[in-house]
Scaffold this active site. Sequence first.
Site, PDB file in Angstrom:
ATOM      1  N   ARG A 175       0.811  -1.243   0.000  1.00  0.00           N
ATOM      2  CA  ARG A 175       0.000   0.000   0.000  1.00  0.00           C
ATOM      3  C   ARG A 175       0.837   1.284   0.000  1.00  0.00           C
ATOM      4  O   ARG A 175       0.525   2.251   0.713  1.00  0.00           O
ATOM      5  CB  ARG A 175      -0.987   0.022   1.166  1.00  0.00           C
ATOM      6  CG  ARG A 175      -1.983  -1.108   1.164  1.00  0.00           C
ATOM      7  CD  ARG A 175      -2.908  -1.091  -0.043  1.00  0.00           C
ATOM      8  NE  ARG A 175      -3.662  -2.319  -0.074  1.00  0.00           N
ATOM      9  CZ  ARG A 175      -3.335  -3.372  -0.845  1.00  0.00           C
ATOM     10  NH1 ARG A 175      -2.319  -3.315  -1.692  1.00  0.00           N
ATOM     11  NH2 ARG A 175      -4.054  -4.462  -0.810  1.00  0.00           N
ATOM     12  N   SER A 224     -10.563  -0.157   3.400  1.00  0.00           N
ATOM     13  CA  SER A 224      -9.789  -0.485   4.600  1.00  0.00           C
ATOM     14  C   SER A 224      -9.194   0.770   5.220  1.00  0.00           C
ATOM     15  O   SER A 224      -8.485   1.521   4.554  1.00  0.00           O
ATOM     16  CB  SER A 224      -8.657  -1.444   4.252  1.00  0.00           C
ATOM     17  OG  SER A 224      -9.204  -2.682   3.901  1.00  0.00           O
ATOM     18  N   GLU A 295      -4.240   3.201   6.401  1.00  0.00           N
ATOM     19  CA  GLU A 295      -4.154   2.999   4.942  1.00  0.00           C
ATOM     20  C   GLU A 295      -4.779   4.223   4.244  1.00  0.00           C
ATOM     21  O   GLU A 295      -4.250   4.707   3.252  1.00  0.00           O
ATOM     22  CB  GLU A 295      -4.891   1.722   4.529  1.00  0.00           C
ATOM     23  CG  GLU A 295      -4.863   1.512   3.008  1.00  0.00           C
ATOM     24  CD  GLU A 295      -5.316   0.129   2.570  1.00  0.00           C
ATOM     25  OE1 GLU A 295      -5.074  -0.845   3.305  1.00  0.00           O
ATOM     26  OE2 GLU A 295      -5.906   0.025   1.486  1.00  0.00           O
TER      27      GLU A 295
HETATM   28  C1  LIG Z   1     -15.503   0.009  -1.196  1.00  0.00           C
HETATM   29  C2  LIG Z   1     -14.007   0.132  -1.311  1.00  0.00           C
HETATM   30  C3  LIG Z   1     -13.242  -1.001  -1.509  1.00  0.00           C
HETATM   31  C4  LIG Z   1     -11.846  -0.885  -1.612  1.00  0.00           C
HETATM   32  N1  LIG Z   1     -11.105  -2.014  -1.835  1.00  0.00           N
HETATM   33  C5  LIG Z   1      -9.765  -1.931  -1.985  1.00  0.00           C
HETATM   34  C6  LIG Z   1      -8.970  -3.091  -2.251  1.00  0.00           C
HETATM   35  O1  LIG Z   1      -9.463  -4.186  -2.379  1.00  0.00           O
HETATM   36  N2  LIG Z   1      -7.632  -2.924  -2.360  1.00  0.00           N
HETATM   37  C7  LIG Z   1      -7.038  -1.711  -2.245  1.00  0.00           C
HETATM   38  O2  LIG Z   1      -5.809  -1.634  -2.385  1.00  0.00           O
HETATM   39  N3  LIG Z   1      -7.756  -0.591  -2.001  1.00  0.00           N
HETATM   40  C8  LIG Z   1      -9.105  -0.668  -1.872  1.00  0.00           C
HETATM   41  N4  LIG Z   1      -9.837   0.469  -1.618  1.00  0.00           N
HETATM   42  C9  LIG Z   1      -9.161   1.765  -1.425  1.00  0.00           C
HETATM   43  C10 LIG Z   1      -9.040   2.604  -2.705  1.00  0.00           C
HETATM   44  O3  LIG Z   1     -10.026   2.255  -3.640  1.00  0.00           O
HETATM   45  C11 LIG Z   1      -7.653   2.467  -3.360  1.00  0.00           C
HETATM   46  O4  LIG Z   1      -6.645   2.920  -2.488  1.00  0.00           O
HETATM   47  C12 LIG Z   1      -7.595   3.242  -4.673  1.00  0.00           C
HETATM   48  O5  LIG Z   1      -6.537   2.783  -5.475  1.00  0.00           O
HETATM   49  C13 LIG Z   1      -7.466   4.753  -4.475  1.00  0.00           C
HETATM   50  O6  LIG Z   1      -7.586   5.365  -5.748  1.00  0.00           O
HETATM   51  P1  LIG Z   1      -8.229   6.829  -5.876  1.00  0.00           P
HETATM   52  O7  LIG Z   1      -8.077   7.251  -7.276  1.00  0.00           O
HETATM   53  O8  LIG Z   1      -9.599   6.841  -5.326  1.00  0.00           O
HETATM   54  O9  LIG Z   1      -7.231   7.626  -4.948  1.00  0.00           O
HETATM   55  P2  LIG Z   1      -7.490   8.912  -4.018  1.00  0.00           P
HETATM   56  O10 LIG Z   1      -8.212   8.503  -2.786  1.00  0.00           O
HETATM   57  O11 LIG Z   1      -8.092   9.987  -4.819  1.00  0.00           O
HETATM   58  O12 LIG Z   1      -5.974   9.282  -3.664  1.00  0.00           O
HETATM   59  C14 LIG Z   1      -5.154   8.357  -2.971  1.00  0.00           C
HETATM   60  C15 LIG Z   1      -3.713   8.882  -2.994  1.00  0.00           C
HETATM   61  O13 LIG Z   1      -3.230   8.885  -4.331  1.00  0.00           O
HETATM   62  C16 LIG Z   1      -2.785  10.185  -4.710  1.00  0.00           C
HETATM   63  N5  LIG Z   1      -3.087  10.346  -6.141  1.00  0.00           N
HETATM   64  C17 LIG Z   1      -4.241  10.081  -6.770  1.00  0.00           C
HETATM   65  N6  LIG Z   1      -4.121  10.283  -8.084  1.00  0.00           N
HETATM   66  C18 LIG Z   1      -2.850  10.724  -8.300  1.00  0.00           C
HETATM   67  C19 LIG Z   1      -2.115  11.121  -9.466  1.00  0.00           C
HETATM   68  N7  LIG Z   1      -2.650  11.134 -10.682  1.00  0.00           N
HETATM   69  N8  LIG Z   1      -0.826  11.529  -9.295  1.00  0.00           N
HETATM   70  C20 LIG Z   1      -0.253  11.535  -8.067  1.00  0.00           C
HETATM   71  N9  LIG Z   1      -0.907  11.183  -6.937  1.00  0.00           N
HETATM   72  C21 LIG Z   1      -2.190  10.766  -7.055  1.00  0.00           C
HETATM   73  C22 LIG Z   1      -3.538  11.140  -3.804  1.00  0.00           C
HETATM   74  O14 LIG Z   1      -2.818  12.343  -3.650  1.00  0.00           O
HETATM   75  C23 LIG Z   1      -3.594  10.331  -2.515  1.00  0.00           C
HETATM   76  O15 LIG Z   1      -2.372  10.434  -1.813  1.00  0.00           O
HETATM   77  C24 LIG Z   1     -11.227   0.378  -1.510  1.00  0.00           C
HETATM   78  C25 LIG Z   1     -12.031   1.520  -1.315  1.00  0.00           C
HETATM   79  C26 LIG Z   1     -13.402   1.401  -1.229  1.00  0.00           C
HETATM   80  C27 LIG Z   1     -14.230   2.637  -1.080  1.00  0.00           C
END
Ligand SMILES: Cc1cc2nc3c(=O)[nH]c(=O)nc-3n(C[C@H](O)[C@H](O)[C@H](O)COP(=O)(O)OP(=O)(O)OC[C@H]3O[C@@H](n4cnc5c(N)ncnc54)[C@H](O)[C@@H]3O)c2cc1C
Length: 301
Positions: A175, A224, A295
Amino acid sequence: MIVNFNLKKKFRNRLEKDVNLANYNWFNLGGSAEYFFKAEDKDQLKEFLKFASKNNLKITTLGAGSNTLFRDNGVKGVVLKLIKNFSYIKLIDKNILDVGAATLDRKVANFAKDNNLGNFEFLSCIPGSIGGAIVMNSGCYDNEISKILVSITVIDKKNLTEIEIKKEDINFFYRGTNLSNDFIIISAKFKGLAGNKDVIEKKQNDLIKRKKQSQPSQTKTCGSTFKNISKNKKAWMLIKESGCEHFKEGDASISEKHCNFFVNNGNAKSSDIESLIKKVKKKVHETTGVNLELEIKIIGE
Ligand SMILES: Cc1cc2nc3c(=O)[nH]c(=O)nc-3n(C[C@H](O)[C@H](O)[C@H](O)COP(=O)(O)OP(=O)(O)OC[C@H]3O[C@@H](n4cnc5c(N)ncnc54)[C@H](O)[C@@H]3O)c2cc1C
């Protein structure tokens, strides 16, 4: 700084002031972004970064907001979101995909399936964008995004250079990565394994089913809350063992289906989620001696 007519025109109405962040994250929580900028393409992004640097504006990059809790008092500076031209998927070789950072993970999984490419199935279970998935090294069911990654392309906020970085030059861990906070990921290349669409589809559907059985859906959560300690020592086990399952703060509670998922039941404040996090962390430490690590990302004042 006043966002006047000229500024609006310069950035094609994509720069706004005082934008409610609750509309941009899965908790549906948080105060306002002082400024919010949606970048449509690379030129516009670079132009804006130049402007932000001149005006000393701090930049927070946001993906789909599925791993981010914004605090109630909002975020100073600019929250940056990539849109439009940053969302695309191209098959650039037999088994190589070029994907924009704003593309949703499940779209990549579906595209790969339709093109008979395996190993992307797990992405259909992660509700974020490709940029967020890379920063978080997201994954599930013994897979994570670094395993299929070939390279990423970033823009360095500091000097506006565009760099392609090979996966071998990035340190990925559970992560997270060692990527600089100055990097805005704009795209990534992935390598799949040639396969059969029907087999891939079955695997994908099996994973989605497994997820639905073990985790809540249609819920205001960011997945998580804490990182697992190891494969056999999951955060949810420690939370359960410590008797925190029914802890509540305001309208924030812990999901009945998965006790590492914290939930906004509709009227919670970000501070309720944060208090719940602190309460659970403290109890788990007192009971098991383990210091749970977050996380989810908490951002803001
Ligand atoms: C219902 C649910 C289930 C989930 N299941 C999982 C799972 O099974 N496994 C798992 O690993 N995670 C899971 N997650 C967590 C989440 O979906 C992941 O961490 C996901 O990859 C985050 O992506 P995001 O685009 O929403 O990131 P954001 O929440 O928008 O950002 C997360 C981080 O990434 C950075 N970031 C985003 N985009 C960029 C970019 N283009 N350039 C630089 N930095 C950037 C942000 O600054 C921040 O630090 C789950 C979440 C939910 C709501």
